[in-house]
Design an enzyme around this catalytic site. Structure first.
Site, PDB file in Angstrom:
ATOM      1  CB  SER A 198      30.077 -31.595   8.932  1.00 24.84           C
ATOM      2  OG  SER A 198      29.378 -32.703   8.414  1.00 24.84           O
ATOM      3  CG  HIS A 248      26.522 -32.302  12.239  1.00 18.46           C
ATOM      4  ND1 HIS A 248      25.939 -31.150  11.751  1.00 18.46           N
ATOM      5  CD2 HIS A 248      27.181 -32.856  11.175  1.00 18.46           C
ATOM      6  CE1 HIS A 248      26.215 -31.019  10.462  1.00 18.46           C
ATOM      7  NE2 HIS A 248      26.961 -32.048  10.100  1.00 18.46           N
TER       8      HIS A 248
END
Length: 313
Positions: free
Chosen positions: A217, A263
């Site tokens: 991610s 992230h």
């Protein structure tokens, strides 16, 4: 009637014309010629060309001198096949298989937290996840600060559970093929790796040193930022991208166990790298892109060194 006689080639008769033969097949007469080199060629040797026909050697020479097709950002047209995207997905799936094998337990497939999104840790995630400095399950001291820098790369190919893997691979399949087609294979791969590395470095710098993080991610968020930048550069509509990015950011800040730093780090580095790739001056595009990517890498290495000094000093 007066008869005339003489030998071939004398002043009376003149020269006897000779029928040309194919330069590749001397036993075949032909009046056809290559439009490029003007050598005689038989029907078997004819190759269709933009104008007329050419011989096989001229066709091969023409292919060598024709510049390969490039994308708008200097990449190779082979990116339209999505080979790098498919290879990255395959590598992530393979690492998940190894992770399950190393655990010898279904806990690696799914577990508690996030309704099964995060499976349990495995010996492979313990080995390759981003950990600053901590006592590992085997009782040894380890982590990036202990010299295990490889974790900053390996972590982007490891996942906690199959659902975690599937969500990331779906996003990679959707985003990766589009970006690889417009950037080319090498530039897309560089973007993916820099974004993933950027997210992992951010997790190392801004996360508690004993917390383990892993997953693609970090790179995926970089691809989200990159596709927004690239589409804007190409003058395309980005209204469909913004809501998806906002939803992912909401999940990042509200769902427990998600690495916020990872992230956001991937998002920022992906955006910066995409800006370098998209806005490089055409006259020195490749040099500018390489230099820009190198500067991003140097900055990430510098952040890692500073964090390591803080943890070990």
């Amino acid at each position: 009637m007066t008869e005339r006689s003489g030998q071939a080639g004398d002043a009376t008769e003149g020269p006897v014309p000779t029928t040309p033969v194919c330069y590749r097949h001397p036993d075949r007469e032909t009046w056809l010629r290559c439009a490029r080199c003007d050598r005689p060629i038989c029907p078997e040797c004819m190759r269709d060309a933009a104008v007329g026909h050419q011989c096989p050697e001229c066709v091969a020479e023409g292919r060598r001198t024709v510049r390969p097709a490039r994308t708008a950002f200097g990449g190779g047209a082979a990116g339209r096949e999505g080979y790098v995207t498919k290879a990255l997905i395959g590598l992530n799936v393979l690492m998940m298989v190894f992770s399950v094998i190393s655990a010898r337990s279904g806990n690696a497939l799914a577990g508690g937290g996030l309704g099964g999104l995060m499976g349990g840790s495995t010996p492979l995630t313990d080995w390759g996840g981003v950990i600053g400095l901590a006592i590992l399950p085997d009782g040894s001291l380890g982590g990036v600060a202990d010299g295990q820098w490889y974790r900053l790369v390996t972590a982007m190919f490891l996942h906690f559970g199959v659902l975690h893997l599937l969500l990331n691979m779906w996003a990679l399949w959707v985003l990766g093929r589009t970006l690889e087609a417009v950037l080319g294979p090498l530039r897309f791969l560089a973007l993916y790796l820099l974004a993933g590395l950027g997210g992992n470095v951010a997790a190392y710098v801004f996360t508690a040193p004993n917390r383990s993080t892993a997953g693609a991610s970090t790179a995926i968020f970089g691809l989200f930022a990159a596709i927004f930048v690239i589409m804007r550069r190409m003058g395309r509509d980005t209204s469909a991208i913004v809501p998806i990015l906002v939803i992912n950011l909401i999940f990042t800040f509200t769902v427990p166990s998600i690495s916020v730093a990872g992230h956001l780090g991937g998002l920022v580095v992906g955006a910066v790298t995409a800006l370098v790739l998209a806005y490089a001056p055409r006259s020195r595009r490749t040099a500018f892109q390489v230099a820009g990517g190198a500067l991003v890498l140097v900055a990430l290495i510098g952040m890692t060194l500073v964090r390591t000094a803080a943890l070990t000093g």
